[in-house]
Write a protein that holds these residues in place. Structure first.
Motif: not given
Length: 122
Positions: A108-118
């Motif tokens: 879930m943390v990895a998914g949140a980081v991926l969504r924020r990644s430009p």
């Protein structure tokens, strides 16, 4: 490849990888595990799980379950099979619960980081 097929392939690959990683890190040892074995194995499983999540693009629960079951099967066949006390069941429950919950949080943390990644592909 459809997103469902990609998730299925990622889950299968992750489950097989998790089983192989158990054998690589713990399968050769018949004494209590050393700290370096546990840390190394955990890092491999975490990195592989995040890589599968990135490739599949979704499926936190499916991927966490695949890695957990893939890891627990060889543990049950090799490590738990030597326990005559019956306490291996407690170990299995703790292994399943702890691994699954930990991987769900990680993914879930990895998914949140991926969504924020430009730089994430659409």
């Amino acid at each position: 490849m459809s997103s469902l097929a990609r998730l299925g392939a990622a889950a299968l690959a992750l489950g097989l990888f998790a089983a192989a990683i158990w054998l690589v890190w713990f399968g050769w040892d018949d004494v209590p595990y050393d700290v370096w074995q546990v840390i190394g194995c955990g890092l491999f499983i975490c990195v592989a799980s995040v890589a599968a999540r990135v490739w599949a693009g979704r499926g936190v629960v499916v991927l966490a379950g695949a890695a957990t079951v893939g890891f627990a099967i060889p543990w049950g066949l090799y490590a738990a099979s030597t326990d005559d006390s019956g306490l291996w069941v407690v170990g299995l429950v703790l292994l399943l619960a702890g691994s699954f919950i930990g991987l769900v949080v990680l993914l879930m943390v990895a998914g949140a980081v991926l969504r924020r990644s430009p730089h994430q592909d659409a």
